[in-house]
Design a protein around this motif. Sequence first.
Motif, PDB file in Angstrom:
ATOM      1  N   GLY A   1      10.593 -29.115  27.538  1.00 30.43           N
ATOM      2  CA  GLY A   1      11.245 -29.146  28.850  1.00 30.43           C
ATOM      3  C   GLY A   1      10.994 -27.877  29.634  1.00 30.43           C
ATOM      4  O   GLY A   1      10.454 -26.903  29.114  1.00 30.43           O
ATOM      5  N   ARG A   2      11.372 -27.901  30.896  1.00 31.66           N
ATOM      6  CA  ARG A   2      11.260 -26.691  31.737  1.00 31.66           C
ATOM      7  C   ARG A   2      12.410 -26.724  32.734  1.00 31.66           C
ATOM      8  O   ARG A   2      13.071 -27.762  32.900  1.00 31.66           O
ATOM      9  N   THR A   3      12.611 -25.597  33.399  1.00 33.93           N
ATOM     10  CA  THR A   3      13.662 -25.546  34.414  1.00 33.93           C
ATOM     11  C   THR A   3      13.066 -25.086  35.736  1.00 33.93           C
ATOM     12  O   THR A   3      12.059 -24.387  35.756  1.00 33.93           O
TER      13      THR A   3
ATOM     14  N   PRO B   1      15.690 -28.468  25.198  1.00 35.04           N
ATOM     15  CA  PRO B   1      14.259 -28.788  25.366  1.00 35.04           C
ATOM     16  C   PRO B   1      13.396 -27.563  25.695  1.00 35.04           C
ATOM     17  O   PRO B   1      12.180 -27.606  25.512  1.00 35.04           O
ATOM     18  N   LEU B   2      14.047 -26.475  26.136  1.00 37.73           N
ATOM     19  CA  LEU B   2      13.281 -25.251  26.418  1.00 37.73           C
ATOM     20  C   LEU B   2      12.974 -24.491  25.133  1.00 37.73           C
ATOM     21  O   LEU B   2      12.168 -23.570  25.123  1.00 37.73           O
TER      22      LEU B   2
ATOM     23  N   LYS C   1      21.927 -28.137  27.257  1.00 36.85           N
ATOM     24  CA  LYS C   1      20.830 -28.609  28.117  1.00 36.85           C
ATOM     25  C   LYS C   1      19.580 -27.760  27.943  1.00 36.85           C
ATOM     26  O   LYS C   1      18.488 -28.169  28.318  1.00 36.85           O
TER      27      LYS C   1
ATOM     28  N   TYR D   1      16.817 -29.262  35.292  1.00 38.67           N
ATOM     29  CA  TYR D   1      16.115 -29.430  34.009  1.00 38.67           C
ATOM     30  C   TYR D   1      15.101 -30.551  34.159  1.00 38.67           C
ATOM     31  O   TYR D   1      15.450 -31.657  34.588  1.00 38.67           O
ATOM     32  N   LEU D   2      13.850 -30.270  33.813  1.00 42.37           N
ATOM     33  CA  LEU D   2      12.778 -31.247  33.998  1.00 42.37           C
ATOM     34  C   LEU D   2      11.921 -31.340  32.747  1.00 42.37           C
ATOM     35  O   LEU D   2      11.907 -30.402  31.926  1.00 42.37           O
ATOM     36  N   PRO D   3      11.161 -32.450  32.610  1.00 42.27           N
ATOM     37  CA  PRO D   3      10.255 -32.514  31.457  1.00 42.27           C
ATOM     38  C   PRO D   3       9.150 -31.473  31.594  1.00 42.27           C
ATOM     39  O   PRO D   3       8.775 -31.094  32.702  1.00 42.27           O
ATOM     40  N   GLY D   4       8.631 -31.006  30.457  1.00 36.74           N
ATOM     41  CA  GLY D   4       7.566 -29.994  30.488  1.00 36.74           C
ATOM     42  C   GLY D   4       6.303 -30.537  31.126  1.00 36.74           C
ATOM     43  O   GLY D   4       6.055 -31.750  31.107  1.00 36.74           O
TER      44      GLY D   4
END
Length: 583
Positions: free
Chosen positions: A333-335, A312-313, A309, A344-347
Amino acid sequence: MSTDLNDFKIIKEGEAEILMHAKNEVFYNKTQVNNRDLSIAVLRTFIEKRQLEHEAFLTRRTKSAEKVLEKNSESVSGSAPNEMPMDDIECNGEREMLDETPQEEPCSVRKDIPESTNGKGKRELKPPRVLEALSASGLRALRYAREVEGIGQVVALDNDKASVEACRRNIKFNGSVACSKVESHLTDARVFMLTHPKEFDVVDLDPYGSPSVFLDSAVQSVVDGGMLMCTATDMAVLCGGNGEVCYSKYGSYPLRGKYCHEMALRILLACIESHANRYKRYIVPVLSVQMDFYIRVFVRIYTSASAMKNTPLKLSYVYQCIGCDSFHLQQIGRTVSKNNSVRYLPGFGPVVPQECTDCGKKFNMGGPIWSAPIHDLEWVTSILADLKSMKDRYPAYDRISAVLTTISEELPDIPLFLSLHNLCATLKCTSPSAVVFRSAVINAGYRISGTHVNPLGLKTDAPMDVIWDIMRCWVKSHPVKEQPSDQPGSVILAKEPAFQANFARAVASLSKAQAKKVARFLPNPERHWGPKLRAGRQITSKHISLLGPEAVNGSLKHDHDDGDEEAQGEAKRQKTADPTLVS
Ligand SMILES: C[S@@+](CC[C@H](N)C(=O)[O-])C[C@H]1O[C@@H](n2cnc3c(N)ncnc32)[C@H](O)[C@@H]1O
Ligand SMILES: [Zn+2]
């Protein structure tokens, strides 16, 4: 094929000798000695680390088993314990449910490894199995088998009959160790890797041009904690010559910045990660090198649906201003952490406005690239130490120790780099020396280092507005001729710097290797040091007209200019390669 030995010449590299037929129908490029030496050095370190990880695993397992025993003896009811001893935990995708640390799931705990009878009931490691998936003459496989202590079986594949015949001949020619360790198969490497999932501790891909068609099966064939070594020689594609071709092969758009060779490494890593993710796997890069006319990455592969997961980071898009040298990264991505849980979220984006805040021009967008570290510096130090301890065993010692020394000094957490040459070209000013520029960055409170990819490249965590302020201050004492007002350089210089740069020489402005005058970049040892045609292909007038006679001989030159003589010499060595010309 003739069997008259007079038709062959013997080529020796390291401990291996191969017979090369006069017609040279099987691929061999002596310039790849750097590639093979580096791989041997990494393989030696891999074997050492794998052993250490295994021992650490055994210690943890013993402790964990002891804890379980303790708990059981405390249990009054005597019912079955609900904790599993480590030994019962499968070393595969299930395992990460209990422990996420990569070191916890090395190949060293494979269930197919028999218990040894050394009296302590210790599970011992089997020697690592290596797959040389695209082996041609078998030279690399033979060097692995003959030179790397503690290596197990080496399986050499090729789908070309003449290559497999040559490889088998070379195995015999190299005597008993080679015969007992190396086996050669005539097969399509993709089919073989697909049908041998998680079977090899090391998979080596060294293709003509692009490795992209081999990646999907290769990532499946490596055991957990094993290593994939992968070369790509299609630098023209990876460096932005044909962005759409790169996208179709690697799933990323390249940009034509001075950093393109590092971007190529990061595109390849992102591509391998994407294939690994399809099988709940992820990569950990150990070493990523751009050398001669190719790139080569060494990554470990692990299985973990939850660690995956984080991918994306580790990936970013790159915005490159078309007017000045500014570039900006946008993480995919970002957390967000809340009450001990991670979401976990989109950047967030975009990270840049429509127009560059420095020069007013638009941005090209490239990527996604791997924006996490591309080397493990602890590994780099171990590889260098191993290398230095057996200099005589590496024909390309000088070259690879120089590359590794430069890598050991790279800022590990800074993707891509600036070119001082380009900054000055944008402003049309004379260039400060690298030391003066580095000093100004350090004096402003930021970090800066070189890069093995380009002797004139500079990695720094200073934001672009600080970089331009330093250059504005430089230009104040080194004025430029007036340029049309719409030029990016004029727009940049029209603004006043927000701070006064300090160009006084900073202690850290020279790297340790520079200060000790340790070689960091070496020229090619001889002319025609470059890619080779696919075996059996002739150089045609198309190659010559496309690239010029020098390029066909692997020595395309770029113009660079800098005060650093070593850097200048190396800058002249930088080259691109035609995708039709291969390793
Ligand atoms: C660049 S050469 C390998 C050089 C070799 N690794 C060395 O160090 O000397 C690439 C080899 O891959 C082989 N090859 C290409 N496609 C293949 C495939 N699908 N399966 C197996 N071998 C393949 C070619 O026949 C060629 O011999
Ligand atoms: Zn700009």
